[in-house]
Design a protein around this motif. Structure first.
Motif, PDB file in Angstrom:
ATOM      1  N   THR A   1     -13.105 -29.679 -14.677  1.00 31.27           N
ATOM      2  CA  THR A   1     -13.260 -28.224 -14.750  1.00 31.27           C
ATOM      3  C   THR A   1     -14.158 -27.640 -13.663  1.00 31.27           C
ATOM      4  OG1 THR A   1     -15.195 -28.354 -16.221  1.00 31.27           O
ATOM      5  CG2 THR A   1     -12.997 -28.280 -17.260  1.00 31.27           C
ATOM      6  N   ASP A   2     -15.162 -28.409 -13.218  1.00 28.68           N
ATOM      7  CA  ASP A   2     -16.189 -27.905 -12.297  1.00 28.68           C
ATOM      8  C   ASP A   2     -16.987 -26.757 -12.902  1.00 28.68           C
ATOM      9  OD1 ASP A   2     -17.711 -28.005 -10.029  1.00 28.68           O
ATOM     10  OD2 ASP A   2     -16.124 -27.436  -8.640  1.00 28.68           O
ATOM     11  N   ALA A   3     -17.013 -26.670 -14.220  1.00 26.87           N
ATOM     12  CA  ALA A   3     -17.827 -25.663 -14.905  1.00 26.87           C
ATOM     13  C   ALA A   3     -19.306 -26.085 -14.859  1.00 26.87           C
ATOM     14  CB  ALA A   3     -17.374 -25.545 -16.360  1.00 26.87           C
ATOM     15  N   PRO A   4     -20.250 -25.144 -14.851  1.00 32.63           N
ATOM     16  CA  PRO A   4     -20.078 -23.690 -14.915  1.00 32.63           C
ATOM     17  C   PRO A   4     -19.958 -23.023 -13.543  1.00 32.63           C
ATOM     18  CG  PRO A   4     -22.396 -24.209 -15.072  1.00 32.63           C
ATOM     19  CD  PRO A   4     -21.671 -25.524 -14.965  1.00 32.63           C
ATOM     20  N   TYR A   5     -19.904 -23.831 -12.459  1.00 33.05           N
ATOM     21  CA  TYR A   5     -19.788 -23.214 -11.132  1.00 33.05           C
ATOM     22  C   TYR A   5     -18.420 -22.561 -10.949  1.00 33.05           C
ATOM     23  CZ  TYR A   5     -24.269 -25.139  -9.841  1.00 33.05           C
ATOM     24  OH  TYR A   5     -25.615 -25.410  -9.787  1.00 33.05           O
ATOM     25  N   THR A   6     -17.392 -23.129 -11.556  1.00 34.01           N
ATOM     26  CA  THR A   6     -16.144 -22.393 -11.712  1.00 34.01           C
ATOM     27  C   THR A   6     -16.281 -21.566 -12.986  1.00 34.01           C
ATOM     28  OG1 THR A   6     -14.828 -24.096 -10.627  1.00 34.01           O
ATOM     29  CG2 THR A   6     -13.661 -22.575 -12.069  1.00 34.01           C
ATOM     30  N   PRO A   7     -16.231 -20.253 -12.888  1.00 33.56           N
ATOM     31  CA  PRO A   7     -16.470 -19.412 -14.070  1.00 33.56           C
ATOM     32  C   PRO A   7     -15.480 -19.705 -15.190  1.00 33.56           C
ATOM     33  CG  PRO A   7     -16.544 -18.107 -12.067  1.00 33.56           C
ATOM     34  CD  PRO A   7     -16.016 -19.456 -11.665  1.00 33.56           C
ATOM     35  N   ALA A   8     -15.922 -19.473 -16.418  1.00 34.24           N
ATOM     36  CA  ALA A   8     -15.132 -19.825 -17.604  1.00 34.24           C
ATOM     37  C   ALA A   8     -13.713 -19.265 -17.572  1.00 34.24           C
ATOM     38  CB  ALA A   8     -15.864 -19.389 -18.870  1.00 34.24           C
ATOM     39  N   PRO A   9     -13.500 -17.974 -17.224  1.00 31.48           N
ATOM     40  CA  PRO A   9     -12.120 -17.472 -17.211  1.00 31.48           C
ATOM     41  C   PRO A   9     -11.233 -18.208 -16.211  1.00 31.48           C
ATOM     42  CG  PRO A   9     -13.688 -15.653 -17.223  1.00 31.48           C
ATOM     43  CD  PRO A   9     -14.477 -16.897 -16.966  1.00 31.48           C
ATOM     44  N   GLN A  10     -11.809 -18.578 -15.064  1.00 35.15           N
ATOM     45  CA  GLN A  10     -11.006 -19.278 -14.069  1.00 35.15           C
ATOM     46  C   GLN A  10     -10.719 -20.711 -14.505  1.00 35.15           C
ATOM     47  OE1 GLN A  10     -12.547 -19.150 -10.062  1.00 35.15           O
ATOM     48  NE2 GLN A  10     -10.600 -19.791  -9.175  1.00 35.15           N
ATOM     49  N   VAL A  11     -11.669 -21.348 -15.205  1.00 34.05           N
ATOM     50  CA  VAL A  11     -11.402 -22.685 -15.748  1.00 34.05           C
ATOM     51  C   VAL A  11     -10.189 -22.639 -16.669  1.00 34.05           C
ATOM     52  CG1 VAL A  11     -12.261 -24.514 -17.264  1.00 34.05           C
ATOM     53  CG2 VAL A  11     -13.772 -23.519 -15.537  1.00 34.05           C
ATOM     54  N   ILE A  12     -10.162 -21.640 -17.542  1.00 31.90           N
ATOM     55  CA  ILE A  12      -9.022 -21.494 -18.466  1.00 31.90           C
ATOM     56  C   ILE A  12      -7.736 -21.270 -17.698  1.00 31.90           C
ATOM     57  CG2 ILE A  12      -8.044 -20.017 -20.259  1.00 31.90           C
ATOM     58  CD1 ILE A  12     -10.933 -19.572 -21.270  1.00 31.90           C
ATOM     59  N   GLN A  13      -7.784 -20.406 -16.674  1.00 36.46           N
ATOM     60  CA  GLN A  13      -6.595 -20.112 -15.880  1.00 36.46           C
ATOM     61  C   GLN A  13      -6.085 -21.362 -15.164  1.00 36.46           C
ATOM     62  OE1 GLN A  13      -7.155 -17.105 -12.855  1.00 36.46           O
ATOM     63  NE2 GLN A  13      -5.418 -17.848 -11.671  1.00 36.46           N
ATOM     64  N   LEU A  14      -6.991 -22.092 -14.493  1.00 37.87           N
ATOM     65  CA  LEU A  14      -6.581 -23.284 -13.753  1.00 37.87           C
ATOM     66  C   LEU A  14      -6.055 -24.369 -14.689  1.00 37.87           C
ATOM     67  CD1 LEU A  14      -9.501 -23.454 -11.164  1.00 37.87           C
ATOM     68  CD2 LEU A  14      -7.132 -22.799 -10.705  1.00 37.87           C
ATOM     69  N   THR A  15      -6.666 -24.467 -15.861  1.00 39.33           N
ATOM     70  CA  THR A  15      -6.206 -25.447 -16.846  1.00 39.33           C
ATOM     71  C   THR A  15      -4.797 -25.121 -17.322  1.00 39.33           C
ATOM     72  OG1 THR A  15      -8.471 -25.943 -17.557  1.00 39.33           O
ATOM     73  CG2 THR A  15      -6.695 -26.489 -19.090  1.00 39.33           C
ATOM     74  N   LYS A  16      -4.559 -23.842 -17.594  1.00 37.52           N
ATOM     75  CA  LYS A  16      -3.222 -23.430 -18.035  1.00 37.52           C
ATOM     76  C   LYS A  16      -2.181 -23.682 -16.949  1.00 37.52           C
ATOM     77  CE  LYS A  16      -4.530 -19.945 -21.480  1.00 37.52           C
ATOM     78  NZ  LYS A  16      -4.526 -18.505 -21.826  1.00 37.52           N
ATOM     79  N   GLU A  17      -2.570 -23.490 -15.696  1.00 41.56           N
ATOM     80  CA  GLU A  17      -1.638 -23.764 -14.601  1.00 41.56           C
ATOM     81  C   GLU A  17      -1.250 -25.244 -14.571  1.00 41.56           C
ATOM     82  OE1 GLU A  17      -3.270 -22.359 -10.941  1.00 41.56           O
ATOM     83  OE2 GLU A  17      -3.264 -20.250 -11.560  1.00 41.56           O
ATOM     84  N   LEU A  18      -2.220 -26.119 -14.791  1.00 45.80           N
ATOM     85  CA  LEU A  18      -1.924 -27.545 -14.846  1.00 45.80           C
ATOM     86  C   LEU A  18      -1.044 -27.881 -16.047  1.00 45.80           C
ATOM     87  CD1 LEU A  18      -5.315 -29.254 -13.904  1.00 45.80           C
ATOM     88  CD2 LEU A  18      -3.148 -29.529 -12.706  1.00 45.80           C
ATOM     89  N   GLU A  19      -1.343 -27.255 -17.176  1.00 44.97           N
ATOM     90  CA  GLU A  19      -0.576 -27.538 -18.389  1.00 44.97           C
ATOM     91  C   GLU A  19       0.875 -27.070 -18.266  1.00 44.97           C
ATOM     92  OE1 GLU A  19      -3.781 -27.521 -22.029  1.00 44.97           O
ATOM     93  OE2 GLU A  19      -3.061 -25.573 -21.335  1.00 44.97           O
ATOM     94  N   ASN A  20       1.086 -25.975 -17.557  1.00 43.61           N
ATOM     95  CA  ASN A  20       2.403 -25.350 -17.539  1.00 43.61           C
ATOM     96  C   ASN A  20       3.226 -25.641 -16.285  1.00 43.61           C
ATOM     97  OD1 ASN A  20       1.903 -24.085 -20.034  1.00 43.61           O
ATOM     98  ND2 ASN A  20       0.847 -22.386 -19.025  1.00 43.61           N
ATOM     99  N   THR A  21       2.624 -26.287 -15.294  1.00 45.42           N
ATOM    100  CA  THR A  21       3.332 -26.480 -14.040  1.00 45.42           C
ATOM    101  C   THR A  21       4.561 -27.374 -14.192  1.00 45.42           C
ATOM    102  OG1 THR A  21       3.132 -27.217 -11.738  1.00 45.42           O
ATOM    103  CG2 THR A  21       1.917 -28.479 -13.376  1.00 45.42           C
ATOM    104  N   GLY A  22       5.576 -27.053 -13.426  1.00 43.56           N
ATOM    105  CA  GLY A  22       6.746 -27.914 -13.371  1.00 43.56           C
ATOM    106  C   GLY A  22       6.622 -28.988 -12.314  1.00 43.56           C
TER     107      GLY A  22
END
Length: 315
Positions: free
Chosen positions: A271-292
């Motif tokens: 995640t690289d949290a908390p230097y990657t802000p929480a909303p962006q962590v969620i966004q990047l995680t969802k991109e990994l989860e949903n990517t084709g």
């Protein structure tokens, strides 16, 4: 959501917060020091279905004190804080101990202290005030880490020295961190770190930075410098055998390139949290989860299976 293990999450001990304020006016590497308590880590874990996180210090490295005693004291303080979090949340938190590089005796002593505190791993900066990983002066530290099976997480720093008049508007993490990771790992290859210290499992951050791109090019160095041995330019073997976290914006381009040269069982969620802000962590995680780009099996490996197997092997 997939259950996950996080291999690149940060904490800020009271001593490290004071260090950032004193030496960097709370803007280490051009980044504002984030607010942090251990609850920050636990919240990120809950929001992203992370079952276990190995927390570590981020950059700038504590060697910026330019003093062996102060750097050693900072490492001990930070590691004791990390150990306390691990003891408080043993099923959720592990910690990667920091070392007072480039100071050899102090680092060896800190390895013993950290192991006594059951550190899950160790974190090493790409450079400690200009002394880069792979430098022969650090060999005694590598030998000490190699005494038993050890997990070592690399973390980028601002290059030393850095050209202050070039791209100065960009904070170091945006571009220079990729260059410094690439520089440090290449230096480790040139000095046979990966082949000499085989009890160490290294995690290279941010999907390998630029290493997959320069891997083939490195082999050409022998044509210009015939004194180089084959293993000194064999980046391909490193990419095929070492581990990589996928912290940051690795889609749509970077991760597919890494997959061409790495072992799919060696990719780890981060995640690289908390230097990657929480909303962006969620966004990047969802991109990994949903990517084709990734198969279902690969997603399962990256998020959890690879990390679980790695930690089990180190027990």
């Amino acid at each position: 959501m997939y259950k996950k293990i996080d291999f690149h999450a940060h904490y800020l001990s009271p001593g490290f917060k004071s260090f950032l304020k004193t030496y960097f006016d709370d803007h280490g590497d051009g980044v504002k020091t984030p607010d942090y308590t251990i609850d920050s880590t636990l919240k990120t874990m809950a929001d992203n279905n992370v079952e276990y996180s190995i927390i570590s210090l981020s950059s700038p490295h504590i060697s910026n004190t330019n003093d062996a005693g102060k750097t050693s004291d900072l490492a001990t303080e930070a590691n004791e804080y990390g150990a306390k979090q691990q003891q408080t949340y043993p099923d959720k938190i592990g910690f990667a101990a920091s070392l007072p590089l480039p100071y050899v005796d102090e680092s060896i002593a800190e390895i013993d202290r950290a192991r006594a505190n059951h550190a899950s791993a160790f974190t090493l900066p790409t450079n400690a005030n200009g002394t880069y990983l792979g430098d022969p002066s650090l060999d005694p530290i590598m030998e000490k880490l190699n005494e038993q099976k050890t997990l070592v997480m690399l973390h980028p720093n601002e290059p030393k020295p850095i050209a202050k008049d070039v791209n100065s508007e960009l904070p170091a993490p945006i571009m220079e961190f990729f260059f410094d990771t690439t520089r440090a790992v290449t230096n480790m290859v040139l000095h046979s770190v990966f082949t000499r210290y085989t009890n160490i499992k290294f995690i290279i951050p941010h999907a390998g930075a630029l290493l997959p791109v320069i891997s083939d090019r490195l082999s050409l160095a022998q044509k210009l410098n015939p004194d180089l041995k084959d293993d000194q330019v064999d980046m391909g073997s490193v990419l095929a055998t070492q581990y990589f976290d996928v912290a940051g914006m690795v889609l749509p381009h970077q991760l597919p390139v890494l997959q061409q040269v790495s072992d799919p069982t060696h990719l780890l969620y981060a995640t690289d949290a908390p230097y990657t802000p929480a909303p962006q962590v969620i966004q990047l995680t969802k991109e990994l989860e949903n990517t084709g780009v990734l198969s279902e099996a690969t997603k399962q490996m990256i998020f959890y299976k690879n990390g679980k197997q790695l930690l089990d092997e180190l027990k």
